[in-house]
Write a protein that holds these residues in place. Structure first.
Motif, PDB file in Angstrom:
ATOM      1  N   VAL A   1       2.044  13.551  25.671  1.00 52.90           N
ATOM      2  CA  VAL A   1       2.692  14.248  26.522  1.00 52.90           C
ATOM      3  C   VAL A   1       4.421  13.640  26.869  1.00 52.90           C
ATOM      4  O   VAL A   1       5.457  14.520  26.289  1.00 52.90           O
ATOM      5  N   GLY A   2       3.948  12.241  26.618  1.00 52.47           N
ATOM      6  CA  GLY A   2       5.249  11.564  26.425  1.00 52.47           C
ATOM      7  C   GLY A   2       6.128  11.327  25.025  1.00 52.47           C
ATOM      8  O   GLY A   2       7.401  11.495  25.012  1.00 52.47           O
ATOM      9  N   LEU A   3       4.926  12.302  23.901  1.00 49.79           N
ATOM     10  CA  LEU A   3       5.952  12.688  22.800  1.00 49.79           C
ATOM     11  C   LEU A   3       6.450  13.367  22.622  1.00 49.79           C
ATOM     12  O   LEU A   3       7.507  13.575  21.762  1.00 49.79           O
ATOM     13  N   PHE A   4       6.781  14.551  24.057  1.00 47.98           N
ATOM     14  CA  PHE A   4       7.663  15.684  23.112  1.00 47.98           C
ATOM     15  C   PHE A   4       8.557  15.570  24.461  1.00 47.98           C
ATOM     16  O   PHE A   4       8.723  14.383  25.359  1.00 47.98           O
ATOM     17  N   ARG A   5      10.006  16.266  24.197  1.00 43.08           N
ATOM     18  CA  ARG A   5      11.225  16.741  24.967  1.00 43.08           C
ATOM     19  C   ARG A   5      11.420  17.661  26.352  1.00 43.08           C
ATOM     20  O   ARG A   5       9.833  17.892  25.778  1.00 43.08           O
ATOM     21  N   GLU A   6      11.681  16.669  26.473  1.00 46.31           N
ATOM     22  CA  GLU A   6      11.636  17.939  28.176  1.00 46.31           C
ATOM     23  C   GLU A   6      11.441  19.131  27.829  1.00 46.31           C
ATOM     24  O   GLU A   6      11.076  19.752  28.401  1.00 46.31           O
ATOM     25  N   ASP A   7      12.906  19.909  26.911  1.00 52.36           N
ATOM     26  CA  ASP A   7      12.400  21.474  26.507  1.00 52.36           C
ATOM     27  C   ASP A   7      11.371  21.766  25.122  1.00 52.36           C
ATOM     28  O   ASP A   7      12.235  22.733  24.400  1.00 52.36           O
ATOM     29  N   ALA A   8      10.962  21.192  24.904  1.00 59.15           N
ATOM     30  CA  ALA A   8      10.287  21.304  23.594  1.00 59.15           C
ATOM     31  C   ALA A   8       9.538  22.491  24.020  1.00 59.15           C
ATOM     32  O   ALA A   8       9.120  23.201  24.494  1.00 59.15           O
ATOM     33  N   ILE A   9       8.891  23.023  22.788  1.00 58.87           N
ATOM     34  CA  ILE A   9       8.654  24.438  22.534  1.00 58.87           C
ATOM     35  C   ILE A   9       6.965  23.872  21.649  1.00 58.87           C
ATOM     36  O   ILE A   9       7.114  23.238  20.659  1.00 58.87           O
ATOM     37  N   TRP A  10       6.222  24.191  21.564  1.00 58.02           N
ATOM     38  CA  TRP A  10       5.154  24.485  21.356  1.00 58.02           C
ATOM     39  C   TRP A  10       4.071  25.699  21.464  1.00 58.02           C
ATOM     40  O   TRP A  10       3.673  26.284  22.076  1.00 58.02           O
ATOM     41  N   THR A  11       3.338  25.632  19.776  1.00 55.58           N
ATOM     42  CA  THR A  11       2.290  27.490  19.733  1.00 55.58           C
ATOM     43  C   THR A  11       1.639  25.996  19.025  1.00 55.58           C
ATOM     44  O   THR A  11       1.137  25.567  18.550  1.00 55.58           O
ATOM     45  N   THR A  12      -0.021  26.281  19.748  1.00 51.78           N
ATOM     46  CA  THR A  12      -0.871  25.462  19.556  1.00 51.78           C
ATOM     47  C   THR A  12      -1.813  26.041  18.718  1.00 51.78           C
ATOM     48  O   THR A  12      -1.548  27.343  17.898  1.00 51.78           O
ATOM     49  N   GLY A  13      -3.390  25.292  18.065  1.00 47.35           N
ATOM     50  CA  GLY A  13      -3.325  26.767  17.014  1.00 47.35           C
ATOM     51  C   GLY A  13      -4.094  27.647  16.739  1.00 47.35           C
ATOM     52  O   GLY A  13      -4.612  27.917  16.605  1.00 47.35           O
ATOM     53  N   GLY A  14      -4.117  27.683  18.426  1.00 45.65           N
ATOM     54  CA  GLY A  14      -5.071  28.803  19.510  1.00 45.65           C
ATOM     55  C   GLY A  14      -3.792  30.124  19.238  1.00 45.65           C
ATOM     56  O   GLY A  14      -4.666  31.010  19.711  1.00 45.65           O
ATOM     57  N   GLY A  15      -2.799  29.644  18.736  1.00 43.13           N
ATOM     58  CA  GLY A  15      -1.703  30.783  19.537  1.00 43.13           C
ATOM     59  C   GLY A  15      -1.105  31.167  20.906  1.00 43.13           C
ATOM     60  O   GLY A  15      -0.297  31.454  20.922  1.00 43.13           O
ATOM     61  N   LYS A  16      -1.472  29.648  21.398  1.00 51.13           N
ATOM     62  CA  LYS A  16      -0.757  29.718  22.866  1.00 51.13           C
ATOM     63  C   LYS A  16       0.471  29.486  22.730  1.00 51.13           C
ATOM     64  O   LYS A  16       0.930  28.471  22.135  1.00 51.13           O
ATOM     65  N   ARG A  17       1.828  29.346  23.286  1.00 50.24           N
ATOM     66  CA  ARG A  17       3.272  29.268  23.043  1.00 50.24           C
ATOM     67  C   ARG A  17       3.616  28.391  24.387  1.00 50.24           C
ATOM     68  O   ARG A  17       3.146  28.758  25.816  1.00 50.24           O
ATOM     69  N   LEU A  18       3.442  27.200  24.348  1.00 49.43           N
ATOM     70  CA  LEU A  18       4.392  26.511  25.788  1.00 49.43           C
ATOM     71  C   LEU A  18       5.845  26.363  25.391  1.00 49.43           C
ATOM     72  O   LEU A  18       5.899  25.972  24.092  1.00 49.43           O
ATOM     73  N   PHE A  19       6.273  26.594  26.538  1.00 53.24           N
ATOM     74  CA  PHE A  19       7.733  26.257  26.241  1.00 53.24           C
ATOM     75  C   PHE A  19       7.839  25.240  27.073  1.00 53.24           C
ATOM     76  O   PHE A  19       7.936  25.744  28.923  1.00 53.24           O
ATOM     77  N   GLY A  20       7.883  23.720  27.728  1.00 52.94           N
ATOM     78  CA  GLY A  20       8.998  22.484  27.894  1.00 52.94           C
ATOM     79  C   GLY A  20       7.160  21.412  28.108  1.00 52.94           C
ATOM     80  O   GLY A  20       6.689  22.447  28.118  1.00 52.94           O
ATOM     81  N   ARG A  21       7.995  20.790  28.399  1.00 49.78           N
ATOM     82  CA  ARG A  21       7.129  19.729  28.577  1.00 49.78           C
ATOM     83  C   ARG A  21       6.250  19.632  30.099  1.00 49.78           C
ATOM     84  O   ARG A  21       4.716  19.876  29.981  1.00 49.78           O
ATOM     85  N   ALA A  22       6.520  20.348  30.852  1.00 51.11           N
ATOM     86  CA  ALA A  22       5.744  20.294  32.182  1.00 51.11           C
ATOM     87  C   ALA A  22       4.505  21.633  31.401  1.00 51.11           C
ATOM     88  O   ALA A  22       3.519  21.108  31.855  1.00 51.11           O
ATOM     89  N   ALA A  23       4.446  22.115  30.362  1.00 50.81           N
ATOM     90  CA  ALA A  23       3.963  23.415  30.130  1.00 50.81           C
ATOM     91  C   ALA A  23       2.190  22.887  29.686  1.00 50.81           C
ATOM     92  O   ALA A  23       1.606  22.835  29.603  1.00 50.81           O
TER      93      ALA A  23
END
Length: 135
Positions: free
Chosen positions: A35-57
């Protein structure tokens, strides 16, 4: 070698180190390191298609799925290509290989990491993980 080429080599090596840390954190199920590798406001879509917005998510999701994830195998990560969009922004294509507990290749992923350089460190900013379909 030109100054620009030397700069690119240095930055590509720094980006490779981030990807090596992704591999290390995944293989060792280290949620905080990952988690420390992400910007605070990062976005990530997982391999399963889950959309995550922000380091907390991202942290909440990772804490649910990473512990125990390597009990039936492992994954490796290799930088395939780096495209510098600007000197401080790079699109990084990665080859992700999944291996079962016997060491046999069991699948592949094709993550795209858009990284930005923040305070001298490359961070994951906008990321998509995609499973490679069998051909």
């Amino acid at each position: 070698m030109s100054t620009a080429a030397v700069y690119a080599d240095i930055e590509i090596e720094a980006i490779r180190q981030v990807v090596a840390t992704i591999q290390h954190s995944q293989q060792n199920e280290l949620v905080d390191e990952f988690v420390g590798l992400f910007r605070e406001d990062a976005i990530w879509t997982t391999g399963g298609g889950k959309r995550l917005f922000g380091r907390a998510a991202i942290a909440e999701f990772t804490a649910q799925v990473l512990p125990g994830a390597m009990r039936t195998g492992t994954a490796t990560y290799e930088v395939e290509h780096v495209l510098f969009i600007r000197p401080d922004v790079a699109a990084v294509k990665v080859v992700q290989r999944y291996f079962d507990e016997t060491g046999q290749l069991s699948g592949q992923g094709s993550p795209m990491y858009v990284m930005s350089k923040e305070d001298g460190h490359w961070l994951l900013t906008a990321n998509q993980n995609t499973v490679v379909a069998d051909s």
